[in-house]
Design a protein around this motif. Structure first.
Motif, PDB file in Angstrom:
ATOM      1  N   ASN A 132       3.800  -3.656  -2.303  1.00  0.00           N
ATOM      2  CA  ASN A 132       3.205  -2.769  -3.186  1.00  0.00           C
ATOM      3  C   ASN A 132       1.664  -3.074  -3.329  1.00  0.00           C
ATOM      4  O   ASN A 132       1.221  -2.291  -4.008  1.00  0.00           O
ATOM      5  N   ARG A 133       0.971  -3.636  -2.433  1.00  0.00           N
ATOM      6  CA  ARG A 133      -0.398  -3.597  -2.171  1.00  0.00           C
ATOM      7  C   ARG A 133      -0.553  -2.665  -1.053  1.00  0.00           C
ATOM      8  O   ARG A 133      -1.928  -2.658  -0.533  1.00  0.00           O
ATOM      9  N   ARG A 134       0.226  -2.104  -0.673  1.00  0.00           N
ATOM     10  CA  ARG A 134       0.067  -1.028   0.557  1.00  0.00           C
ATOM     11  C   ARG A 134      -0.271  -1.647   1.836  1.00  0.00           C
ATOM     12  O   ARG A 134      -0.998  -0.837   2.709  1.00  0.00           O
ATOM     13  N   ASN A 135      -0.034  -2.780   2.103  1.00  0.00           N
ATOM     14  CA  ASN A 135      -0.211  -3.443   3.223  1.00  0.00           C
ATOM     15  C   ASN A 135       0.992  -3.548   4.169  1.00  0.00           C
ATOM     16  O   ASN A 135       2.211  -3.803   3.545  1.00  0.00           O
ATOM     17  N   ILE A 136       0.964  -3.020   5.445  1.00  0.00           N
ATOM     18  CA  ILE A 136       2.185  -3.016   6.219  1.00  0.00           C
ATOM     19  C   ILE A 136       2.671  -4.470   6.438  1.00  0.00           C
ATOM     20  O   ILE A 136       1.933  -5.375   6.848  1.00  0.00           O
ATOM     21  N   VAL A 137       4.061  -4.939   6.270  1.00  0.00           N
ATOM     22  CA  VAL A 137       4.568  -6.138   6.154  1.00  0.00           C
ATOM     23  C   VAL A 137       5.614  -6.239   7.391  1.00  0.00           C
ATOM     24  O   VAL A 137       5.950  -7.472   7.547  1.00  0.00           O
ATOM     25  N   ASP A 336      -4.898  -3.981  -9.658  1.00  0.00           N
ATOM     26  CA  ASP A 336      -6.228  -3.984  -8.774  1.00  0.00           C
ATOM     27  C   ASP A 336      -6.024  -3.059  -7.424  1.00  0.00           C
ATOM     28  O   ASP A 336      -6.955  -2.941  -6.695  1.00  0.00           O
ATOM     29  N   ILE A 337      -4.860  -2.469  -7.500  1.00  0.00           N
ATOM     30  CA  ILE A 337      -4.377  -1.552  -6.488  1.00  0.00           C
ATOM     31  C   ILE A 337      -4.286  -0.264  -6.826  1.00  0.00           C
ATOM     32  O   ILE A 337      -3.181   0.066  -7.803  1.00  0.00           O
ATOM     33  N   GLU A 338      -4.677   0.991  -6.318  1.00  0.00           N
ATOM     34  CA  GLU A 338      -4.219   2.270  -6.575  1.00  0.00           C
ATOM     35  C   GLU A 338      -3.119   2.368  -6.017  1.00  0.00           C
ATOM     36  O   GLU A 338      -2.856   2.723  -4.796  1.00  0.00           O
ATOM     37  N   PRO A 339      -2.199   2.749  -6.692  1.00  0.00           N
ATOM     38  CA  PRO A 339      -0.824   3.276  -6.266  1.00  0.00           C
ATOM     39  C   PRO A 339      -0.924   4.586  -5.572  1.00  0.00           C
ATOM     40  O   PRO A 339      -1.725   5.432  -5.906  1.00  0.00           O
TER      41      PRO A 339
END
Ligand SMILES: [Zn+2]
Length: 422
Positions: A132-137, A336-339
């Motif tokens: 949900n922080r838009r990082n590839i996991v 703190d992250i834009e969805p």
């Protein structure tokens, strides 16, 4: 003369796009089944099985572009030159489950199925999942050789009976929707078709679907169930149904889903489908919608019409829920992250969302008429009362009583329809 030039340009673009598809793909579907597994901290991706079926019913233009970011992406690259030749985005129930308490102490696996056009030559397929922080996991790249003898051929015979409920103006450039019957016995298919028609009426009563109705080709797939209804584990009720759907998903009572994605696509094999709406033969309130996976809704409850439309907003256009409850705050969207969802914002990077719908501060009186004065920022959306904003007081994505999609959602849906059809 100008008109003629535009027409020429239009024809040239058409030819270019057609060549593009035919350069790399044949008119068949490659279905790739994956197993996503893990827990709250870990995510793994594995290939399960490859299948191929006749015809391709997805996009033939914007092949290397995405309709929206999604919580995961599938990318097909030419093995020869590394060029991206197809991309799509999606969300999954697995990623949602990872945020539940159960994922803190158990590792589970989930089926996921994606359709891509059948490549002519060897390709590399990459699947990645984002948090949900838009990082590839997690990411997996695997090769697909179209002549591989172990790619299973499906959808060539014994196709599930289906009825065409609406034909698109141009079936070569349209959005293919399939309704799938869940919990309807063989003798109940008339009821299923009636229920599917109610859903069509409900969805296309809403703009912008209403004015784009002829962009959609719609079928109803008559997948029969042994038992009538659906399972309700909290009441100890288990039914044998086509898709093994049930309430109490992730122990949340009203959450009705199916985790049997392979069964779902097996019933659909050989039919013209891309976007899926599962209709569950029950009067208990419930449903869910997962981007580019499926929309599922109960049919015999008084909220059927708004729910099936709301869930289609999730599954087709990737819209977020615009509600938040006092009693339940889910930290789905870090402040703190834009969805990536187009109908909510944390105002961290709002640019490109609905700024074009807000009247400029210095606009002349005449200009102002073009704008809906209610469009702005309203705190409380995405399951969070604070820090996440919607753009309009009410919307189909916020509650069941508002009879319309807000102007922000309408704009987002129109962009997706245009993406698939223009
Ligand atoms: Zn909205």
């Amino acid at each position: 003369m100008r008109k003629f030039a535009t027409l020429l340009l239009f024809l040239a673009t058409l030819t270019l796009q057609a060549q593009n598809f035919n350069d790399y793909f044949t008119d068949r579907t490659l279905r790739i089944d994956y197993i996503f597994s893990g827990n709250a901290k870990e995510t793994h991706i594995a290939v399960d099985e490859l299948c191929t079926s006749p015809r391709w019913y997805g996009k033939r233009q914007h092949l290397a572009e995405l309709p929206m970011e999604g919580n995961g992406q599938i990318t097909v690259r030419s093995h020869q030159n590394g060029k991206v030749i197809y991309r799509n985005s999606f969300s999954t129930l697995f990623q949602e489950w990872q945020s539940y308490p159960e994922a803190e102490h158990v590792t589970k696996s989930f089926e996921n199925v994606f359709l891509v056009p059948m490549p002519k030559d060897t390709v590399e397929v990459t699947v990645d999942l984002r948090d949900n922080r838009r990082n590839i996991v997690a990411t997996l790249t695997h090769e697909v050789v179209p002549t591989d003898i172990l790619i299973r051929h499906i959808g060539e015979r014994n196709i599930t009976p289906f009825v065409t409920l609406q034909q698109a103006r141009d079936t070569s450039r349209c959005i293919h929707i399939a309704f799938v019957a869940e919990g309807y016995q063989k003798q109940e298919m008339d009821t299923f078709i009636k229920d599917a028609k109610v859903a069509i009426d409900a969805i296309f009563a809403h703009e912008p679907f209403k004015s784009h109705r002829d962009c959609f080709n719609i079928i109803a797939v008559e997948s029969p169930s042994e038992d009538c209804g659906t399972s309700s584990p909290s009441e100890g009720i288990w039914k044998n149904t086509a898709l093994h759907s049930h309430f109490d998903t992730f122990y949340s009572k009203r959450y009705l889903t199916t985790l049997h994605l392979k069964d779902l696509h097996d019933w659909l094999a050989g039919t013209p489908y891309e976007h899926i709406i599962v209709l569950v033969n029950t009067d208990q309130y419930g449903g869910g919608g997962i981007l580019n996976s499926y929309n599922l809704s109960m049919t015999h409850n008084k909220w059927y019409r708004p729910v099936v439309t709301h869930e289609f907003g999730h599954s087709f256009a990737g819209l977020a829920d615009e509600y938040a409850y006092e009693e339940e705050q889910i930290p789905m969207y870090p402040h703190d992250i834009e969805p990536w969802e187009q109908n909510i914002t944390t105002r961290v990077n709002f640019h490109g969302k609905w700024e074009n719908l807000i009247a400029p501060a210095k606009a002349a009186k005449k200009e102002l008429k073009k704008y809906d004065p209610k469009v702005g920022f309203y705190e409380g959306a995405g399951y969070s009362l604070k820090g996440v904003y919607r753009g309009y007081p009410n919307c189909r994505m916020r509650d069941n009583t508002t009879p319309y999609f807000c102007p922000i959602c309408q704009q987002a849906i129109t962009r997706v329809i245009d993406f698939y059809t223009k």
